[in-house]
Structure formats: C-alpha cells, structure tokens
Enzyme design. Structure first.
Site, PDB file in Angstrom:
ATOM      1  N   ARG A  96      29.447 -13.864 -23.378  1.00 45.66           N
ATOM      2  CA  ARG A  96      29.997 -12.660 -23.692  1.00 45.66           C
ATOM      3  C   ARG A  96      31.307 -12.695 -23.021  1.00 45.66           C
ATOM      4  O   ARG A  96      31.812 -13.095 -22.126  1.00 45.66           O
ATOM      5  CB  ARG A  96      29.048 -11.796 -22.443  1.00 45.66           C
ATOM      6  CG  ARG A  96      29.399 -10.297 -22.467  1.00 45.66           C
ATOM      7  CD  ARG A  96      28.270  -9.349 -21.759  1.00 45.66           C
ATOM      8  NE  ARG A  96      28.678  -8.048 -21.816  1.00 45.66           N
ATOM      9  CZ  ARG A  96      28.099  -7.129 -21.244  1.00 45.66           C
ATOM     10  NH1 ARG A  96      27.142  -7.198 -20.488  1.00 45.66           N
ATOM     11  NH2 ARG A  96      28.224  -5.727 -21.557  1.00 45.66           N
ATOM     12  N   ARG A 123      34.234   3.631 -10.566  1.00 44.22           N
ATOM     13  CA  ARG A 123      35.347   4.110 -11.450  1.00 44.22           C
ATOM     14  C   ARG A 123      35.618   5.592 -11.485  1.00 44.22           C
ATOM     15  O   ARG A 123      34.632   6.264 -11.673  1.00 44.22           O
ATOM     16  CB  ARG A 123      35.136   3.438 -12.793  1.00 44.22           C
ATOM     17  CG  ARG A 123      35.391   2.049 -12.786  1.00 44.22           C
ATOM     18  CD  ARG A 123      35.336   1.584 -14.130  1.00 44.22           C
ATOM     19  NE  ARG A 123      35.041  -0.126 -14.135  1.00 44.22           N
ATOM     20  CZ  ARG A 123      34.240  -0.586 -14.736  1.00 44.22           C
ATOM     21  NH1 ARG A 123      33.137   0.035 -15.478  1.00 44.22           N
ATOM     22  NH2 ARG A 123      34.125  -1.862 -14.955  1.00 44.22           N
TER      23      ARG A 123
END
Length: 445
Positions: free
Chosen positions: A91, A241
């Site tokens: 990935r 975030r």
C-alpha cells in the site's frame, strides 16, 4: 500460491498472507513501534492462537524480517517457506497524478514515489522504506504498488483543481488528490453487486469513517469527487485532523503564538479533530461514551462530526444531480457506529434518504453487508465492511499474471454476486448465533 500484502506506516507494518488457490486468508498481523523502543509483533494465524513477541525493529527491514519469521515459524507459521509467495502487494499513500492504477515496482516507479514525498511527508518515506526492505528480503518476486490516490484519477478538473495561481498547479502539482481509494474501489464494486447493477450504471456516495475519514461521490462507477485534498487533512472532522477550515486560521494562530510551519502542521494533523475538541479522546467509542455520561465537549465533537458528514452528503447529492442509488458506510466507525450513521443522515428524508433506526442499531458486524434503509427510502443505505487487502492481493496477482488493467476494464472476484469471503462467512455464523435477527438485514440473503 500465496500473496503477501504489506502496509507500512511511519512506525508500523501491517500484513496479510493470502492463499490464492483456496481464496482464503492464512494470517494477518501488525508490527508496531517500528523505529522506536518496544517494537513488537502481533500475529494472528488462521486456526491457531494469537502470537505476540517483542523484538527490536530499528528500521522497516527488521520489521519485514520479523513478519517473515512469524509466517514461516514451525509452531505459529502458516507457510513452510517464502518460496510459495508469488507476489507482494504494497500500500502506497501517494502516487501524485502519475498513476491511474496499481503498478509493478521498478526503479523508475520508486523514483517517482520519491519525487512526491513532499505531497505525503508523513507516509511516503515509510511506504518507500517498506518496499525497499521487502525487496531486499524477497528479491526474486514481483512487488506491486497499490496507491490510495489512483482511484481518484477519474475526477474531472472541476473537482480536483483548486482556485489558486496556475503556477502552483503546473510547477508544484498542487491539486486535490484524495485518499482511501482502495477502500472506495472495493465498496463501490460491492455496492453495484448489492444493487444488481453494472458499475458503469451506478451512482453512490461512500463515507469511509475511521480515525482518518473521507467521502467519495461515485458517478457511473468512477470517482467523481472526494473530500480529502492534496493531503489527508481536508474534509471531514477526524480523530486528530481538523478537516475543512479557513486556511487563514493557521496564519492567524502562527502570528499570535509564534508557532512555526512545522508546529502548525503537527497541530492540524495530530492535535486537532475530536482530540482538539474534547481535549481527551480520538476514539469514537470513547467520545460517544463520554457524551452519554454528560460530557459537553464530547457532545459537541459528535455534533460537529455528524454535521460535517451531513453537509457532504448534501453537497454530493447535488454533485450527482440527485441521481443517487445508494449511500454506503464503511471502515471502523462507519461499520460500527449506529449513532453517527443515524445522526449524519437525520433530516435528509426530503432528499430520499431514510434510515431505519431498528435496522441501523442492529448493523454492527464486520462479517456481512447490511441494508439499513427504511423500506420506503428512495435511496438504499448499506453498511459494507471494506477489504482493502483483497484489492491489493488481486491487483498483485493480476500484475504478476499479466491480466491487470485500470478498474473500468478489469473484473475483481468480489464483483460476482456469488463471491464469498470465507473468514467473514465463518464469523457471520457466530454473529447469527448470538443475534439471529441479524439475518433480517443482510443485504444479500
């Protein structure tokens, strides 16, 4: 033949061992605290007890070696030797605008990844180190890079461009890229199966909600818009975030406090979101529990997250001209939080989105796809457990076999209505023993 998939983060290395011939997962696991003190591996082999070991991993090379030792061990291993591994899938966070699909890793591909480190400085160095470490340990097998950004390369310019000086785009590649692409690919294809439609005839909105969270508008089976931007910071309220905010806020706080650009980057990525609001929690389970116990900051955090999700659902309904077949929830929170699912869709009944509270409350499993919309809902609402590792595995095998292509020209095994994930099927049996009523909301019966 066996396919190994690796997902190397800055301080971790997750893996899966997949028996291609029998279409079965042999083992999963994770090495944590790579490059730090207290490195350890948690290995989960099929049909055997979980194995845990502490072992120093100063670099990702040692982490990869630790994984190989675990999967080939006489007692808790799942393969006799590494010679049965036919390919390794990796990935990779960011491919910039260079890749529209997964690719075999070559020196040129690695150089391209190095050229976009600035677009993903927290993840790309670890991704590259993981690939290089695995190549040293397994030099004879093909290594395949599966990029989070590739799925989103079908977005039109009106979706991916920012209203910024053109030089920023032409010289510095500043644009929206989007992430969680492997998850969106899997869930979009599965949604088409559940709807009984071809992907090219399917319009859906997917909410991938985990610690990191993003949404994707899928038009005619392809990514049309997404909430994350040039980095994973933009969009939804996340664990740590900020999501969407006025960019000038950062400049204001920097002037007021004297914070550096690096400090602001850390604050916005690692100290904001739910953690910033609650000052305690990042895990939605903890936030929801605190909210129910009367914590006002936790209540505010949940309200903000649900409201942000709701705004994106509305905007993507508009982006797709109101022609939406289904809403899809996926990833840890999307799969296990009835509260967030219900509250982010509340009030959207006039758009044809109507959730069934009883079905929604029951849908808490990673072992089945469930239908939680009301019977009279114009738009279906699915909970589809994602399977990014399977996408990586199939991409790696197809590239090794020379049969791979961009997803619009390639058919995955899970695009069949007869597809069965053996591990999940076994898990579902246990779920149904505990809660037989779960059978009533299965999307495929």
């Amino acid at each position: 033949m066996v396919i190994l998939t690796l997902n190397c983060g800055s301080s971790s290395a997750k893996y899966q061992v997949y028996d291609w011939d029998n279409k079965d997962v042999l083992a999963t696991g994770v090495v944590e605290r790579v490059t730090q003190a207290g490195s350890c591996i948690t290995h989960n082999p099929k049909g055997k007890d979980e194995f845990y070991l502490e072992s120093d991993c100063p670099t990702h090379k040692e982490a990869i070696e630790l994984i190989i030792n675990a999967i080939t061990d006489k007692n808790h291993g799942v393969i006799e030797s590494m010679s049965v591994i036919g390919a390794v899938g990796h990935r990779v966070l960011h491919g910039g605008d260079k890749f529209t699909k997964s690719v075999k890793v070559t020196p040129e591909v690695l150089e391209t990844f190095r050229s976009v480190i600035g677009l993903g400085p927290l993840h790309m160095p670890a991704n590259i180190m993981g690939i290089e470490a695995a190549q040293k340990v397994l030099p004879e097998v093909p290594h395949v890079a599966v990029m989070d950004t590739a799925w989103h390369q079908t977005m039109p310019a009106s979706s991916f461009m920012y209203a910024i000086p053109q030089e920023w785009y032409t010289k510095y590649a500043a644009r929206r890229y989007g992430f969680h692409g492997t998850s969106f690919l899997y869930t979009a294809k599965r949604a088409s199966v559940l709807l009984g439609k071809e992907p090219k005839d399917t319009n859906i909105i997917i909410a991938h909600i985990g610690n990191g969270a993003s949404m994707c508008a899928v038009k005619n089976g392809c990514g049309f818009d997404t909430s994350m931007g040039i980095t994973p910071l933009e969009g939804l309220v996340m664990g740590t975030r900020t999501g969407d905010m006025d960019p000038a806020l950062a400049f204001y706080i920097m002037r007021e406090t004297g914070m550096s650009a690096a400090e602001m980057d850390t604050a916005m990525n690692k100290k904001s979101g739910l953690l910033g609001i609650t000052e305690k929690y990042t895990d939605r389970r903890d936030v929801e529990k605190a909210m129910r116990e009367g914590d006002e900051k936790a209540k505010l955090a949940m309200d903000m997250e649900c409201y942000r999700l709701k705004k994106y659902f509305g905007s993507y309904m508009a982006a797709l001209d109101g022609n939406v077949d289904a809403i899809v929830f996926t990833a840890g929170v999307g799969e296990f939080s009835p509260y967030i699912r219900e509250n982010c869709l509340k009030g959207l009944e006039n758009l044809g989105i109507k959730i069934d509270p009883a079905k929604n409350a029951m849908a808490r499993t990673r072992n089945a796809e469930t239908l939680i919309s009301a019977d009279d809902s114009k738009i279906k609402i699915f909970v589809i457990p994602t399977d990014e590792e399977l996408v990586m595995t199939e991409d790696a095998y197809a590239i090794m076999n020379g049969t791979y292509d961009v997803h619009t020209n390639f058919t995955y095994s899970f695009q069949s209505k007869d597809y069965v994930n053996k591990a999940r099927a076994e898990g579902l049996k246990k779920d149904l023993e505990k809660n037989p009523a779960l059978a009533n909301i299965l999307a495929l019966k």
